[in-house]
Design a protein around this motif. Structure first.
Motif, PDB file in Angstrom:
ATOM      1  N   ALA A  12       0.837  -1.207   0.000  1.00 37.05           N
ATOM      2  CA  ALA A  12       0.000   0.000   0.000  1.00 37.05           C
ATOM      3  C   ALA A  12       0.871   1.257   0.000  1.00 37.05           C
ATOM      4  CB  ALA A  12      -0.930  -0.007   1.201  1.00 37.05           C
ATOM      5  N   LEU A  13       1.992   1.210   0.731  1.00 41.43           N
ATOM      6  CA  LEU A  13       2.899   2.352   0.764  1.00 41.43           C
ATOM      7  C   LEU A  13       3.555   2.555  -0.606  1.00 41.43           C
ATOM      8  CD1 LEU A  13       4.280   4.603   2.311  1.00 41.43           C
ATOM      9  CD2 LEU A  13       5.974   2.945   3.083  1.00 41.43           C
ATOM     10  N   ILE A  14       3.932   1.482  -1.256  1.00 47.27           N
ATOM     11  CA  ILE A  14       4.517   1.576  -2.595  1.00 47.27           C
ATOM     12  C   ILE A  14       3.508   2.184  -3.567  1.00 47.27           C
ATOM     13  CG2 ILE A  14       5.348   0.221  -4.568  1.00 47.27           C
ATOM     14  CD1 ILE A  14       7.425   0.555  -2.400  1.00 47.27           C
ATOM     15  N   GLU A  15       2.231   1.802  -3.462  1.00 44.96           N
ATOM     16  CA  GLU A  15       1.201   2.368  -4.328  1.00 44.96           C
ATOM     17  C   GLU A  15       1.054   3.863  -4.085  1.00 44.96           C
ATOM     18  OE1 GLU A  15      -2.413   0.147  -3.814  1.00 44.96           O
ATOM     19  OE2 GLU A  15      -1.469  -1.711  -4.475  1.00 44.96           O
ATOM     20  N   ARG A  16       1.102   4.289  -2.797  1.00 38.35           N
ATOM     21  CA  ARG A  16       1.021   5.726  -2.484  1.00 38.35           C
ATOM     22  C   ARG A  16       2.223   6.468  -3.046  1.00 38.35           C
ATOM     23  NH1 ARG A  16       0.054   6.872   3.625  1.00 38.35           N
ATOM     24  NH2 ARG A  16       0.258   9.002   2.846  1.00 38.35           N
ATOM     25  N   ILE A  17       3.394   5.873  -2.937  1.00 38.32           N
ATOM     26  CA  ILE A  17       4.610   6.499  -3.473  1.00 38.32           C
ATOM     27  C   ILE A  17       4.485   6.635  -4.986  1.00 38.32           C
ATOM     28  CG2 ILE A  17       7.067   6.107  -3.913  1.00 38.32           C
ATOM     29  CD1 ILE A  17       7.233   4.920  -1.078  1.00 38.32           C
ATOM     30  N   ASP A  18       4.104   5.564  -5.658  1.00 40.99           N
ATOM     31  CA  ASP A  18       4.007   5.588  -7.118  1.00 40.99           C
ATOM     32  C   ASP A  18       2.950   6.562  -7.615  1.00 40.99           C
ATOM     33  OD1 ASP A  18       6.049   3.780  -7.349  1.00 40.99           O
ATOM     34  OD2 ASP A  18       4.746   2.036  -7.612  1.00 40.99           O
ATOM     35  N   SER A  19       1.861   6.703  -6.871  1.00 45.20           N
ATOM     36  CA  SER A  19       0.798   7.599  -7.328  1.00 45.20           C
ATOM     37  C   SER A  19       1.151   9.071  -7.129  1.00 45.20           C
ATOM     38  CB  SER A  19      -0.518   7.266  -6.624  1.00 45.20           C
ATOM     39  OG  SER A  19      -0.412   7.535  -5.246  1.00 45.20           O
ATOM     40  N   ASN A  20       2.152   9.369  -6.315  1.00 46.24           N
ATOM     41  CA  ASN A  20       2.486  10.767  -6.013  1.00 46.24           C
ATOM     42  C   ASN A  20       3.855  11.223  -6.504  1.00 46.24           C
ATOM     43  OD1 ASN A  20       0.194  11.754  -4.346  1.00 46.24           O
ATOM     44  ND2 ASN A  20       0.736   9.944  -3.153  1.00 46.24           N
ATOM     45  N   MET A  24       9.699  11.423 -10.846  1.00 42.89           N
ATOM     46  CA  MET A  24      10.834  11.040  -9.996  1.00 42.89           C
ATOM     47  C   MET A  24      10.888   9.518  -9.848  1.00 42.89           C
ATOM     48  SD  MET A  24      10.904  13.550  -6.745  1.00 42.89           S
ATOM     49  CE  MET A  24       9.926  15.015  -6.784  1.00 42.89           C
ATOM     50  N   SER A  25      12.084   9.030  -9.636  1.00 42.33           N
ATOM     51  CA  SER A  25      12.203   7.615  -9.297  1.00 42.33           C
ATOM     52  C   SER A  25      11.781   7.448  -7.841  1.00 42.33           C
ATOM     53  CB  SER A  25      13.641   7.142  -9.498  1.00 42.33           C
ATOM     54  OG  SER A  25      14.476   7.731  -8.517  1.00 42.33           O
ATOM     55  N   ARG A  26      11.576   6.219  -7.425  1.00 40.85           N
ATOM     56  CA  ARG A  26      11.181   5.977  -6.037  1.00 40.85           C
ATOM     57  C   ARG A  26      12.248   6.494  -5.069  1.00 40.85           C
ATOM     58  NH1 ARG A  26       8.989  -0.188  -6.731  1.00 40.85           N
ATOM     59  NH2 ARG A  26       6.976   0.349  -7.651  1.00 40.85           N
ATOM     60  N   THR A  27      13.511   6.276  -5.417  1.00 41.87           N
ATOM     61  CA  THR A  27      14.607   6.721  -4.560  1.00 41.87           C
ATOM     62  C   THR A  27      14.627   8.240  -4.459  1.00 41.87           C
ATOM     63  OG1 THR A  27      15.892   4.791  -5.232  1.00 41.87           O
ATOM     64  CG2 THR A  27      17.105   6.617  -4.227  1.00 41.87           C
ATOM     65  N   GLU A  28      14.506   8.915  -5.603  1.00 43.82           N
ATOM     66  CA  GLU A  28      14.499  10.382  -5.588  1.00 43.82           C
ATOM     67  C   GLU A  28      13.325  10.915  -4.769  1.00 43.82           C
ATOM     68  OE1 GLU A  28      16.391  11.337  -9.982  1.00 43.82           O
ATOM     69  OE2 GLU A  28      14.229  10.990  -9.792  1.00 43.82           O
ATOM     70  N   PHE A  29      12.165  10.278  -4.910  1.00 51.22           N
ATOM     71  CA  PHE A  29      10.980  10.731  -4.193  1.00 51.22           C
ATOM     72  C   PHE A  29      11.156  10.572  -2.683  1.00 51.22           C
ATOM     73  CE2 PHE A  29       6.561  10.085  -2.653  1.00 51.22           C
ATOM     74  CZ  PHE A  29       6.072  11.338  -2.986  1.00 51.22           C
ATOM     75  N   LEU A  30      11.665   9.419  -2.254  1.00 49.24           N
ATOM     76  CA  LEU A  30      11.894   9.206  -0.826  1.00 49.24           C
ATOM     77  C   LEU A  30      12.936  10.178  -0.281  1.00 49.24           C
ATOM     78  CD1 LEU A  30      11.767   5.313  -0.622  1.00 49.24           C
ATOM     79  CD2 LEU A  30      10.076   6.935   0.239  1.00 49.24           C
ATOM     80  N   ASP A  31      13.984  10.439  -1.061  1.00 51.79           N
ATOM     81  CA  ASP A  31      15.004  11.405  -0.658  1.00 51.79           C
ATOM     82  C   ASP A  31      14.388  12.797  -0.505  1.00 51.79           C
ATOM     83  OD1 ASP A  31      17.664  12.127  -0.019  1.00 51.79           O
ATOM     84  OD2 ASP A  31      17.914  12.927  -2.057  1.00 51.79           O
ATOM     85  N   PHE A  32      13.534  13.179  -1.458  1.00 54.86           N
ATOM     86  CA  PHE A  32      12.840  14.463  -1.394  1.00 54.86           C
ATOM     87  C   PHE A  32      11.961  14.559  -0.152  1.00 54.86           C
ATOM     88  CE2 PHE A  32       8.787  16.612  -2.352  1.00 54.86           C
ATOM     89  CZ  PHE A  32       9.241  17.920  -2.467  1.00 54.86           C
ATOM     90  N   LEU A  33      11.206  13.501   0.135  1.00 57.23           N
ATOM     91  CA  LEU A  33      10.340  13.507   1.319  1.00 57.23           C
ATOM     92  C   LEU A  33      11.143  13.639   2.603  1.00 57.23           C
ATOM     93  CD1 LEU A  33       7.715  10.763   0.432  1.00 57.23           C
ATOM     94  CD2 LEU A  33       7.387  13.239   0.439  1.00 57.23           C
ATOM     95  N   ASP A  35      14.179  14.956   3.000  1.00 59.26           N
ATOM     96  CA  ASP A  35      14.729  16.311   3.086  1.00 59.26           C
ATOM     97  C   ASP A  35      13.665  17.312   3.500  1.00 59.26           C
ATOM     98  OD1 ASP A  35      17.226  15.417   2.381  1.00 59.26           O
ATOM     99  OD2 ASP A  35      17.050  16.029   0.272  1.00 59.26           O
ATOM    100  N   SER A  36      12.477  17.209   2.903  1.00 63.59           N
ATOM    101  CA  SER A  36      11.384  18.124   3.240  1.00 63.59           C
ATOM    102  C   SER A  36      10.994  17.979   4.705  1.00 63.59           C
ATOM    103  CB  SER A  36      10.160  17.845   2.361  1.00 63.59           C
ATOM    104  OG  SER A  36      10.459  18.042   1.021  1.00 63.59           O
ATOM    105  N   TYR A  37      10.892  16.765   5.170  1.00 59.46           N
ATOM    106  CA  TYR A  37      10.500  16.513   6.558  1.00 59.46           C
ATOM    107  C   TYR A  37      11.557  17.058   7.520  1.00 59.46           C
ATOM    108  CZ  TYR A  37       9.183  14.150  10.842  1.00 59.46           C
ATOM    109  OH  TYR A  37       8.850  13.884  12.131  1.00 59.46           O
ATOM    110  N   LEU A  38      12.816  16.806   7.212  1.00 62.35           N
ATOM    111  CA  LEU A  38      13.882  17.264   8.108  1.00 62.35           C
ATOM    112  C   LEU A  38      13.983  18.783   8.125  1.00 62.35           C
ATOM    113  CD1 LEU A  38      16.589  14.555   7.380  1.00 62.35           C
ATOM    114  CD2 LEU A  38      15.142  14.779   9.419  1.00 62.35           C
ATOM    115  N   ARG A  39      13.778  19.439   6.970  1.00 65.40           N
ATOM    116  CA  ARG A  39      13.772  20.896   6.932  1.00 65.40           C
ATOM    117  C   ARG A  39      12.623  21.448   7.759  1.00 65.40           C
ATOM    118  NH1 ARG A  39      13.145  21.727   1.417  1.00 65.40           N
ATOM    119  NH2 ARG A  39      14.421  20.019   0.745  1.00 65.40           N
TER     120      ARG A  39
END
Length: 138
Positions: A12-20, A24-33, A35-39
């Protein structure tokens, strides 16, 4: 190249990642998330100054205004759509154009002087007649 590891997560988490993630690749998207969260977390620790909060509110207002303006510009108008009659005219025009091409190539082939083989000519004639009948029914 960086070291790679495997992270096992729920489907379900992979589906949420792919839909949003858009392009971006999955790795880039997770890295972005991350960074955004830590900022966001580091900003929450700092006490906001009144000037910065006011400036932030103004930026949000400007952003909302631009989004509203974009949505008004993108509203669909009746002239943005094709009517059934226009679509039928396009369909008929394409059918006539295809018929003209077929007529041209058959005539051109006959005028070149190459005599078609009886079987080949019979098959082409049958296909053209079947095509003509099916177009007349529509």
């Amino acid at each position: 190249m960086s070291e790679r590891r495997i992270l096992i997560v729920d489907a379900a988490l992979i589906e949420r990642i792919d839909s949003n993630r858009n392009d971006m690749s999955r790795t880039e998207f997770l890295d972005f998330l991350m960074d955004s969260y830590l900022r966001k977390e580091s900003r929450a620790d700092e006490a906001p100054h009144h000037g910065e909060a006011h400036q932030g509110r103004e930026e949000v207002k400007d952003l909302l205004k631009s989004l509203i303006a974009d949505s008004h510009r993108k509203e669909s108008k009746p002239e943005d759509f094709v009517t059934r009659e226009e679509l039928q005219q396009l369909h008929d025009g394409i059918r006539d154009l295809l018929r003209s091409f077929l007529d041209f190539f058959v005539t051109y082939g006959l005028e070149i002087g190459r005599q078609p083989q009886d079987n080949e000519f019979q098959q082409l004639t049958q296909k053209l007649q079947a095509l003509d009948r099916s177009m007349k029914r529509k």
